[in-house]
Design a protein around this motif. Sequence first.
Motif, PDB file in Angstrom:
ATOM      1  N   TRP A  27       0.837  -1.212   0.000  1.00  0.00           N
ATOM      2  CA  TRP A  27       0.000   0.000   0.000  1.00  0.00           C
ATOM      3  C   TRP A  27       0.866   1.254   0.000  1.00  0.00           C
ATOM      4  O   TRP A  27       0.627   2.197  -0.757  1.00  0.00           O
ATOM      5  N   LEU A  28       1.890   1.296   0.845  1.00  0.00           N
ATOM      6  CA  LEU A  28       2.771   2.463   0.922  1.00  0.00           C
ATOM      7  C   LEU A  28       3.484   2.712  -0.403  1.00  0.00           C
ATOM      8  O   LEU A  28       3.586   3.863  -0.862  1.00  0.00           O
ATOM      9  N   TRP A  37      -3.804   0.810  -5.697  1.00  0.00           N
ATOM     10  CA  TRP A  37      -3.539  -0.389  -4.894  1.00  0.00           C
ATOM     11  C   TRP A  37      -4.718  -1.334  -5.035  1.00  0.00           C
ATOM     12  O   TRP A  37      -5.866  -0.962  -4.774  1.00  0.00           O
ATOM     13  N   LEU A  38      -4.448  -2.569  -5.490  1.00  0.00           N
ATOM     14  CA  LEU A  38      -5.498  -3.527  -5.805  1.00  0.00           C
ATOM     15  C   LEU A  38      -5.416  -4.738  -4.887  1.00  0.00           C
ATOM     16  O   LEU A  38      -4.396  -4.988  -4.237  1.00  0.00           O
ATOM     17  N   LEU A  58     -10.786  -9.729   3.649  1.00  0.00           N
ATOM     18  CA  LEU A  58     -11.262  -8.544   2.935  1.00  0.00           C
ATOM     19  C   LEU A  58     -11.979  -7.573   3.868  1.00  0.00           C
ATOM     20  O   LEU A  58     -11.894  -6.350   3.690  1.00  0.00           O
ATOM     21  N   ALA A  59     -12.657  -8.107   4.865  1.00  0.00           N
ATOM     22  CA  ALA A  59     -13.349  -7.249   5.826  1.00  0.00           C
ATOM     23  C   ALA A  59     -12.374  -6.596   6.796  1.00  0.00           C
ATOM     24  O   ALA A  59     -12.619  -5.494   7.294  1.00  0.00           O
ATOM     25  N   ALA A  60     -11.253  -7.278   7.077  1.00  0.00           N
ATOM     26  CA  ALA A  60     -10.294  -6.763   8.055  1.00  0.00           C
ATOM     27  C   ALA A  60      -9.467  -5.616   7.495  1.00  0.00           C
ATOM     28  O   ALA A  60      -9.131  -4.668   8.222  1.00  0.00           O
ATOM     29  N   LEU A  61      -9.105  -5.659   6.237  1.00  0.00           N
ATOM     30  CA  LEU A  61      -8.183  -4.674   5.676  1.00  0.00           C
ATOM     31  C   LEU A  61      -8.652  -3.230   5.843  1.00  0.00           C
ATOM     32  O   LEU A  61      -7.861  -2.367   6.253  1.00  0.00           O
ATOM     33  N   PRO A  62      -9.919  -2.888   5.552  1.00  0.00           N
ATOM     34  CA  PRO A  62     -10.347  -1.508   5.746  1.00  0.00           C
ATOM     35  C   PRO A  62     -10.248  -1.037   7.193  1.00  0.00           C
ATOM     36  O   PRO A  62     -10.069   0.166   7.452  1.00  0.00           O
ATOM     37  N   LEU A  66      -6.651   0.190   4.985  1.00  0.00           N
ATOM     38  CA  LEU A  66      -6.181  -0.303   3.692  1.00  0.00           C
ATOM     39  C   LEU A  66      -7.379  -0.567   2.778  1.00  0.00           C
ATOM     40  O   LEU A  66      -8.006  -1.623   2.839  1.00  0.00           O
ATOM     41  N   VAL A  67      -7.690   0.418   1.957  1.00  0.00           N
ATOM     42  CA  VAL A  67      -8.867   0.354   1.087  1.00  0.00           C
ATOM     43  C   VAL A  67      -8.407   0.305  -0.364  1.00  0.00           C
ATOM     44  O   VAL A  67      -7.656   1.183  -0.823  1.00  0.00           O
TER      45      VAL A  67
END
Length: 287
Positions: A27-28, A37-38, A58-62, A66-67
Motif C-alpha cells: 500500500w505504501l 492499490w489492488l 477482505l473485511a479486516a483490511l479496511p 487499507l482500502v
Amino acid sequence: MTYRGRFAPSPTGLLHFGSLVAAVGSWLCARRAGGQWLLRVEDIDPPREVPGSAQAILAALPAFGLVADEPPLFQSRRRAAYDEAFEHLRAADRVFPCWCSRTQLAEAGGIHRGGHCIAAPDPRRPPAWRLRMPDTVVAFDDALQGPQRQNLGEEAGDVVVRRVEGYYAYQLACVVDDAFQGITEVVRGTDLLDSTPRQIWLQRCLGLPTPAYRHLPLALDAQGHKLSKSERAHPVDPADPLPALRRALAFLDVQTSAVAASPQAVLDSALERFDPARLPRLAAREA
C-alpha cells in the motif's frame, strides 16, 4: 504509466502480522508513487483454504485503513483465463504431462529436470502438467534485494503449472493475473523471491509484460520461523487495529506521528515519511 500495485492473500486463515506487513508495504509503495492499490484473492487451492477466511481478510483490511481502488479479483473465477494460457503453452510445446511420483522425484533430488516425464504414462490417473525449463539464466534487479540470478533448468527444474487434481498452480495464475490487473510493481515477501525468475520465464512464454519487483523482509516468530497462517500465527485484531498497524510500520522502519489516533491518520503520517529506499532488507522477529 500509472503505478498499479497489489496485495494478494491466500484464504488459508485470518489476516496475521506477516500478511499485514506485506499489505502495508505494498500500500505504501503504491500511494508513494501516486498509483493504485489492488486486491486479489488467490483462492485456487481448495484443499488448503479455510471457509470464510477470504471474506474475513477482505473485511479486516479496511479496519487497518487499507482500502483498495477496485473490487477484489478472485482467482477461483478466472478458470477460463488460465485455460487459455495453458492451451497457449501446450500449442507451443512448452508443457508436458508428468506421472512422476514423489518417490521418483525424491530420488532425482526433488527437482524435475530434462523437459520430459521420467515415469511411464499411467492411464489409471491423470497427469500433472509441467513447464519445460531450459538451461537458461534469468536475471533481474529486485528494487530492495538487489540483483538476482537463477539457472532455471538447474535450480528450478520443470515446474508444475497444472496439478493432478486439475487445479492451476500458483505460478501460472499469478503471472496471468498480474498481467490482467496491469500490475507495474509486485511488492511481496522474500519467501517468493525464488519464484520470481520462474514467473518471468512464464511471462516470456506467454508474451506478457514483466513488472518490477520489490521483496520485503519476512516477519519471524520467536523461534525464527516465518509467520504464516499455515503455522497458526496469531491473527491481528481488526477491532483494535492501531497496535498491530503501528508494529507493522515499525517493522518496515517507517516513522509515524505519535498523536495519530485512527488507522487512516497513522497511514497518512507514515506516507509523509515513507521512503522505499529505506525499507529494511533482512527478516526480523515480530516486535
